[in-house]
Design a protein around this motif. Structure first.
Motif, PDB file in Angstrom:
ATOM      1  N   VAL A 136       0.837  -1.202   0.000  1.00 12.53           N
ATOM      2  CA  VAL A 136       0.000   0.000   0.000  1.00 12.53           C
ATOM      3  C   VAL A 136       0.875   1.256   0.000  1.00 12.53           C
ATOM      4  N   VAL A 137       1.900   1.265   0.848  1.00 17.61           N
ATOM      5  CA  VAL A 137       2.805   2.415   0.914  1.00 17.61           C
ATOM      6  C   VAL A 137       3.545   2.585  -0.411  1.00 17.61           C
ATOM      7  N   ALA A 138       4.019   1.472  -0.995  1.00 18.07           N
ATOM      8  CA  ALA A 138       4.756   1.545  -2.254  1.00 18.07           C
ATOM      9  C   ALA A 138       3.893   2.124  -3.367  1.00 18.07           C
ATOM     10  N   LEU A 139       2.637   1.707  -3.415  1.00 14.89           N
ATOM     11  CA  LEU A 139       1.736   2.218  -4.461  1.00 14.89           C
ATOM     12  C   LEU A 139       1.349   3.677  -4.190  1.00 14.89           C
ATOM     13  N   ALA A 140       1.057   3.996  -2.914  1.00 17.75           N
ATOM     14  CA  ALA A 140       0.611   5.347  -2.563  1.00 17.75           C
ATOM     15  C   ALA A 140       1.716   6.382  -2.739  1.00 17.75           C
ATOM     16  N   VAL A 141       2.973   5.962  -2.564  1.00 17.62           N
ATOM     17  CA  VAL A 141       4.092   6.899  -2.685  1.00 17.62           C
ATOM     18  C   VAL A 141       4.724   6.819  -4.073  1.00 17.62           C
ATOM     19  N   GLY A 142       4.881   5.614  -4.606  1.00 16.97           N
ATOM     20  CA  GLY A 142       5.590   5.431  -5.871  1.00 16.97           C
ATOM     21  C   GLY A 142       4.866   6.021  -7.064  1.00 16.97           C
ATOM     22  N   SER A 174      10.570  -1.069  -3.366  1.00 14.64           N
ATOM     23  CA  SER A 174       9.350  -1.172  -4.175  1.00 14.64           C
ATOM     24  C   SER A 174       8.830   0.200  -4.575  1.00 14.64           C
ATOM     25  N   ILE A 175       8.951   1.183  -3.682  1.00 15.10           N
ATOM     26  CA  ILE A 175       8.558   2.545  -4.032  1.00 15.10           C
ATOM     27  C   ILE A 175       9.361   3.026  -5.239  1.00 15.10           C
ATOM     28  N   SER A 176      10.664   2.766  -5.213  1.00 20.16           N
ATOM     29  CA  SER A 176      11.527   3.204  -6.315  1.00 20.16           C
ATOM     30  C   SER A 176      11.164   2.501  -7.618  1.00 20.16           C
ATOM     31  N   VAL A 177      10.922   1.192  -7.543  1.00 21.30           N
ATOM     32  CA  VAL A 177      10.594   0.424  -8.755  1.00 21.30           C
ATOM     33  C   VAL A 177       9.273   0.909  -9.351  1.00 21.30           C
ATOM     34  N   ILE A 178       8.256   1.072  -8.519  1.00 20.67           N
ATOM     35  CA  ILE A 178       6.948   1.517  -9.018  1.00 20.67           C
ATOM     36  C   ILE A 178       7.032   2.944  -9.541  1.00 20.67           C
ATOM     37  N   ALA A 179       7.810   3.797  -8.866  1.00 23.11           N
ATOM     38  CA  ALA A 179       7.956   5.177  -9.333  1.00 23.11           C
ATOM     39  C   ALA A 179       8.606   5.224 -10.709  1.00 23.11           C
ATOM     40  N   ARG A 180       9.650   4.443 -10.914  1.00 25.74           N
ATOM     41  CA  ARG A 180      10.329   4.455 -12.202  1.00 25.74           C
ATOM     42  C   ARG A 180       9.433   3.881 -13.306  1.00 25.74           C
ATOM     43  N   GLN A 181       8.689   2.821 -12.984  1.00 28.56           N
ATOM     44  CA  GLN A 181       7.797   2.238 -13.988  1.00 28.56           C
ATOM     45  C   GLN A 181       6.660   3.209 -14.332  1.00 28.56           C
ATOM     46  N   THR A 182       6.127   3.886 -13.303  1.00 31.82           N
ATOM     47  CA  THR A 182       5.063   4.872 -13.542  1.00 31.82           C
ATOM     48  C   THR A 182       5.576   6.019 -14.404  1.00 31.82           C
ATOM     49  N   ARG A 183       6.753   6.524 -14.093  1.00 30.06           N
ATOM     50  CA  ARG A 183       7.332   7.627 -14.868  1.00 30.06           C
ATOM     51  C   ARG A 183       7.508   7.217 -16.327  1.00 30.06           C
ATOM     52  N   SER A 184       8.077   6.030 -16.551  1.00 29.65           N
ATOM     53  CA  SER A 184       8.326   5.573 -17.910  1.00 29.65           C
ATOM     54  C   SER A 184       7.023   5.445 -18.697  1.00 29.65           C
TER      55      SER A 184
END
Length: 312
Positions: free
Chosen positions: A107-113, A191-201
């Motif tokens: 939840v934190v990874a998705l909410a922040v990433g 996980s926050i970093s991975v989701i953030a990078r995938q979202t950005r891309s």
């Protein structure tokens, strides 16, 4: 949609059966003899043979495998070789602790990433470079090292949060949450970093497409273009990454549980491995594999709901 769900479920059954069978064969083909470990260095050959008979290790592997499959299909994961406790009982006692940590971390990874990825894609420039650099650094930090830093800083030096231990949710929701803050941060950072990078891309790719330019030319607000249209179309790879992170968090939480002395499924697994308790390890791995398969199935269904082209 129902037809697609049934088809994906049918694909998952042989996959889960294959994983369970492979795990059983590998665990029962270990080079060290469990009977010798339990008997001790001074045990006689007769005592070792008696333990092997007691554990059923003197029987052929195909016979043991057939019995194990029949028992699992009936809902019986066997009993622990160490204390005779039902394997399922031990898992039920420790799984809620691990699931609390993993679910909160997701939840934190998705909410922040996701917001980080959206901001990086829409702002660009210095903000984009700064956020991308921060995610690279966060991905390079081992979670056990971060966990130790969090214990030293917030647990021991500042005393803001409990350094170790766990309190059940039913006993005290506030203390339950306070004991999980540091472990969740340690587990969720990567996980926050991975989701953030995938979202950005995914956002950068969608914001450069023709339909976005058409929406902007038609006078649609930038907020609606970004969050209602581009983010929705970028959700498919993000959801796929989200499902993969469940597996990563399951593995990462094992070490973090040791650092924070959290009595979860990871600690239960490591204890069983140290004792050579094959039924417990086998039961945990099979149920974990089943959870991973179900999570991937759920992610596929969500992708199909968001993007109708997936169903084709």
């Amino acid at each position: 949609m129902i037809r697609y769900a049934v088809r994906r479920l049918l694909y998952s059954v042989p996959m889960l059966f294959g994983i369970a069978s492979l795990v059983f064969v590998l665990l029962n083909a270990l080079p060290n003899d469990i009977a010798e470990r339990r008997a001790g260095d001074e045990a006689s050959p007769e005592a070792i043979a008696a333990i092997r008979t007691e554990l059923g290790l003197d029987r052929p592997l195909p016979e043991r495998y057939g019995e194990w499959v029949a028992a699992v299909l009936s809902g019986d994961l066997g009993v622990s070789w160490h204390n005779g406790q039902s394997v399922l009982t031990g898992i039920v006692q420790t799984a809620p602790v691990a699931l609390s940590m993993i679910v909160l971390s997701l939840v934190v990874a998705l909410a922040v990433g996701v917001p980080i990825g959206v901001v990086a894609a829409t702002r660009g420039g210095f903000v984009d470079r700064g956020l991308v650099g921060a995610t690279v650094v966060a991905m390079a930090v081992p979670n056990f090292w971060l966990a130790l830093l969090l214990v030293l800083l917030f647990g021991l030096s500042l005393g803001w949060l409990p350094a170790t231990g766990y309190v059940d949710l039913a006993d005290s929701p506030g203390r339950w949450l306070s004991h999980l803050v540091l472990p969740v941060v340690a587990v969720a950072t990567v996980s926050i970093s991975v989701i953030a990078r995938q979202t950005r891309s995914a956002m950068v790719e969608n914001l450069d497409r023709d339909y976005v330019r058409t929406l902007r030319a038609a006078g649609v607000s930038e907020r609606s273009v970004v969050y209602r249209h581009a983010l929705k179309n970028a959700a498919t790879p993000v959801l796929t990454t989200f499902g993969i992170q469940f597996v990563a968090l399951s593995g990462g939480s094992i070490i973090v549980e040791q650092v924070f002395a959290v009595p979860g499924l990871g600690q239960h697994t490591l204890t069983a491995l140290a004792r050579g308790d094959v039924p417990v390890v086998l039961g945990i791995l099979v149920l974990t594999a089943a959870a991973v398969v179900l999570i991937n199935l759920a992610v596929d269904l969500l992708n199909a709901a968001v993007n109708p082209k997936v169903r084709l």
